[in-house]
Design a protein around this motif. Sequence first.
Motif, PDB file in Angstrom:
ATOM      1  N   MET A 180       0.560  -1.164  -0.192  1.00 23.26           N
ATOM      2  CA  MET A 180       0.503  -0.422   0.065  1.00 23.26           C
ATOM      3  C   MET A 180       0.634   1.493   0.754  1.00 23.26           C
ATOM      4  O   MET A 180       2.047   1.539   0.704  1.00 23.26           O
ATOM      5  CB  MET A 180      -1.026  -0.329   1.057  1.00 23.26           C
ATOM      6  CG  MET A 180      -1.343  -1.142   1.505  1.00 23.26           C
ATOM      7  SD  MET A 180      -2.965  -1.436   2.970  1.00 23.26           S
ATOM      8  CE  MET A 180      -4.437   0.037   2.103  1.00 23.26           C
ATOM      9  N   THR A 181       0.376   2.550  -0.339  1.00 20.04           N
ATOM     10  CA  THR A 181       0.927   3.817  -0.740  1.00 20.04           C
ATOM     11  C   THR A 181       0.966   4.066   0.512  1.00 20.04           C
ATOM     12  O   THR A 181       0.298   3.887   1.828  1.00 20.04           O
ATOM     13  CB  THR A 181       0.442   4.450  -1.465  1.00 20.04           C
ATOM     14  OG1 THR A 181      -1.193   4.640  -1.849  1.00 20.04           O
ATOM     15  CG2 THR A 181       0.727   4.229  -3.170  1.00 20.04           C
ATOM     16  N   SER A 182       1.526   5.267   0.565  1.00 24.24           N
ATOM     17  CA  SER A 182       1.636   5.671   2.465  1.00 24.24           C
ATOM     18  C   SER A 182       0.580   6.948   2.647  1.00 24.24           C
ATOM     19  O   SER A 182       0.330   6.349   3.285  1.00 24.24           O
ATOM     20  CB  SER A 182       2.962   6.698   2.380  1.00 24.24           C
ATOM     21  OG  SER A 182       2.909   7.717   1.351  1.00 24.24           O
ATOM     22  N   GLY A 183      -0.152   6.433   1.164  1.00 22.81           N
ATOM     23  CA  GLY A 183      -1.330   7.867   1.409  1.00 22.81           C
ATOM     24  C   GLY A 183      -0.910   9.614   1.876  1.00 22.81           C
ATOM     25  O   GLY A 183      -1.866   9.632   2.789  1.00 22.81           O
ATOM     26  N   THR A 184       0.241   9.636   1.512  1.00 28.31           N
ATOM     27  CA  THR A 184       0.627  11.005   1.907  1.00 28.31           C
ATOM     28  C   THR A 184       0.189  12.678   1.533  1.00 28.31           C
ATOM     29  O   THR A 184      -0.297  13.212   2.332  1.00 28.31           O
ATOM     30  CB  THR A 184       2.064  11.737   1.211  1.00 28.31           C
ATOM     31  OG1 THR A 184       2.575  10.747   2.252  1.00 28.31           O
ATOM     32  CG2 THR A 184       2.668  12.737   1.977  1.00 28.31           C
ATOM     33  N   THR A 185      -0.761  11.961   0.023  1.00 30.39           N
ATOM     34  CA  THR A 185      -1.583  13.290  -0.783  1.00 30.39           C
ATOM     35  C   THR A 185      -3.080  13.088   0.317  1.00 30.39           C
ATOM     36  O   THR A 185      -3.687  14.190   0.597  1.00 30.39           O
ATOM     37  CB  THR A 185      -2.005  12.826  -1.894  1.00 30.39           C
ATOM     38  OG1 THR A 185      -0.422  12.447  -2.441  1.00 30.39           O
ATOM     39  CG2 THR A 185      -2.386  14.297  -2.479  1.00 30.39           C
ATOM     40  N   ASN A 186      -3.216  12.008   0.590  1.00 33.11           N
ATOM     41  CA  ASN A 186      -4.953  11.614   0.868  1.00 33.11           C
ATOM     42  C   ASN A 186      -4.711  10.165   1.564  1.00 33.11           C
ATOM     43  O   ASN A 186      -4.808   9.474   1.125  1.00 33.11           O
ATOM     44  CB  ASN A 186      -6.081  11.467  -0.537  1.00 33.11           C
ATOM     45  CG  ASN A 186      -6.834  11.211   0.359  1.00 33.11           C
ATOM     46  OD1 ASN A 186      -7.353  11.582   1.543  1.00 33.11           O
ATOM     47  ND2 ASN A 186      -8.644  11.599  -0.839  1.00 33.11           N
ATOM     48  N   PRO A 187      -4.686  10.397   2.974  1.00 32.98           N
ATOM     49  CA  PRO A 187      -4.892   9.780   3.684  1.00 32.98           C
ATOM     50  C   PRO A 187      -6.407   8.545   4.300  1.00 32.98           C
ATOM     51  O   PRO A 187      -5.692   7.088   4.256  1.00 32.98           O
ATOM     52  CB  PRO A 187      -4.163   9.982   5.492  1.00 32.98           C
ATOM     53  CG  PRO A 187      -3.996  11.838   5.062  1.00 32.98           C
ATOM     54  CD  PRO A 187      -4.442  11.786   3.564  1.00 32.98           C
ATOM     55  N   GLU A 188      -6.800   8.949   3.520  1.00 34.30           N
ATOM     56  CA  GLU A 188      -8.188   8.438   3.627  1.00 34.30           C
ATOM     57  C   GLU A 188      -7.937   7.310   2.087  1.00 34.30           C
ATOM     58  O   GLU A 188      -9.201   6.405   1.194  1.00 34.30           O
ATOM     59  CB  GLU A 188      -9.754   9.093   3.124  1.00 34.30           C
ATOM     60  CG  GLU A 188      -9.918  10.450   4.296  1.00 34.30           C
ATOM     61  CD  GLU A 188      -9.997   9.187   5.627  1.00 34.30           C
ATOM     62  OE1 GLU A 188     -10.800   8.402   5.187  1.00 34.30           O
ATOM     63  OE2 GLU A 188      -9.337   9.637   6.529  1.00 34.30           O
ATOM     64  N   LYS A 189      -7.455   7.871   1.025  1.00 36.03           N
ATOM     65  CA  LYS A 189      -6.977   6.614   0.126  1.00 36.03           C
ATOM     66  C   LYS A 189      -5.954   6.221  -0.181  1.00 36.03           C
ATOM     67  O   LYS A 189      -4.711   7.371  -0.644  1.00 36.03           O
ATOM     68  CB  LYS A 189      -7.729   7.583  -0.730  1.00 36.03           C
ATOM     69  CG  LYS A 189      -9.206   7.899  -1.772  1.00 36.03           C
ATOM     70  CD  LYS A 189      -9.326   7.843  -2.871  1.00 36.03           C
ATOM     71  CE  LYS A 189     -10.934   8.956  -3.127  1.00 36.03           C
ATOM     72  NZ  LYS A 189     -11.450   9.404  -4.722  1.00 36.03           N
ATOM     73  N   LYS A 190      -5.480   4.852  -0.613  1.00 35.55           N
ATOM     74  CA  LYS A 190      -4.022   4.852  -0.461  1.00 35.55           C
ATOM     75  C   LYS A 190      -4.138   3.758  -1.404  1.00 35.55           C
ATOM     76  O   LYS A 190      -4.792   2.480  -1.933  1.00 35.55           O
ATOM     77  CB  LYS A 190      -3.348   3.923   0.683  1.00 35.55           C
ATOM     78  CG  LYS A 190      -3.331   4.810   1.688  1.00 35.55           C
ATOM     79  CD  LYS A 190      -2.799   3.934   3.075  1.00 35.55           C
ATOM     80  CE  LYS A 190      -2.791   5.116   4.425  1.00 35.55           C
ATOM     81  NZ  LYS A 190      -1.680   4.538   5.147  1.00 35.55           N
TER      82      LYS A 190
END
Length: 371
Positions: free
Chosen positions: A90-100
């Motif tokens: 999974m990506t870190s979700g830096t830009t949008n923690p709700e969407k990884k």
Amino acid sequence: MQNDYPAIKHLVKEFILNHKNQNDSFSEVAKQLFSFQYQNNQAYRKFCRKRRISPNNVHTFTDIPPVPINAFKEATLACSTAEDAEAIFMTSGTTNPEKKGKNIHQDLEVYDLSMETYFKDCMLPDLDRIKLIILFPSKAEMPNSSLAHYLDLAKKQFGTTESEYVVSKDGFDMERLKQLLFVAEKTNEPVFVLGATFSFIQFLDECSEKGIQFQLPTGSRIMETGGAKGKSRSVDTVELKNKLANLFSIPSYACGNMYGMTELSSQIYNQDFKQYFLKQEQQPSFMKSPHWVKTLIVDPETMLEKPEGEKGIIVHYDLANINSVLAIMTEDVGVKEGEGFHLLGRAEGAEAKGCSLAVEQFLSSNREDLT
């Protein structure tokens, strides 16, 4: 058609291991992999059908439609279910923690082969094992991190028994890192320091503030893996390379850079150390993909390849990405040069708008599944 998975996996493994006639056969393997993914990856199939592309009208790998990388945050792009997966990165979700973004791997056999083969080729052409000092948490602490798995593989396959982590979820043990580096100086044992870019930047700041510099033994090297976004101040890549070379007292060719992402199953490296080891003429530092990955620089609106020297969006065709999609359009800007490319940073302006349009096109083809 999941019963085709063993056959397609075997085909890709053979391609990675076989270095002969790669240019002639890449498209043939890509077409077979695309056919497998078209049949088994529902979200991708809908995207392709919207573009009127199917295995019947794909003649070369460039005919295969790349999925915009943000689509991994919006839909399940996989040929098997999450329940059947050996790993879900999974990506870190830096830009949008709700969407990884999620990359689902039915197994990691090809991923591991890809990593071990090209890591050895680019970063350790001269050694079988070296003491690794890892600036990132372990796989046990971050089981859904592709980078944690990657570094765990590096430690197992190429590290000595003295290799260790100096970063955990609890923080960065800079004092331990200093101690290990001073020991390397005294024992004259080469070390390989590798990990996330933001950790190197933190360590640079710490050592600059305290006036510390190291004299690492001949054969030592470092490798930073990106991932500074949202974690630390921004540093130009050339400036960072020069500062790290100075901090560790190693030549600039011993400063490696790995370019990778959760949504891919292969990594790309600068060629400096390999050129030095092979006694090739030192060229300006550039990134080069392994033979099982084709990297193109394209116009994001027309998807036409840009001429050498013109910047555009980076698209990767990664044969190791068996269980999701082999063709991915990133949000990174690059310029082609010879057999490789220069990474210029994230898309802005017209390039960013083109990437957003590509995501919208993907969403429109899968709209009924996302509402």
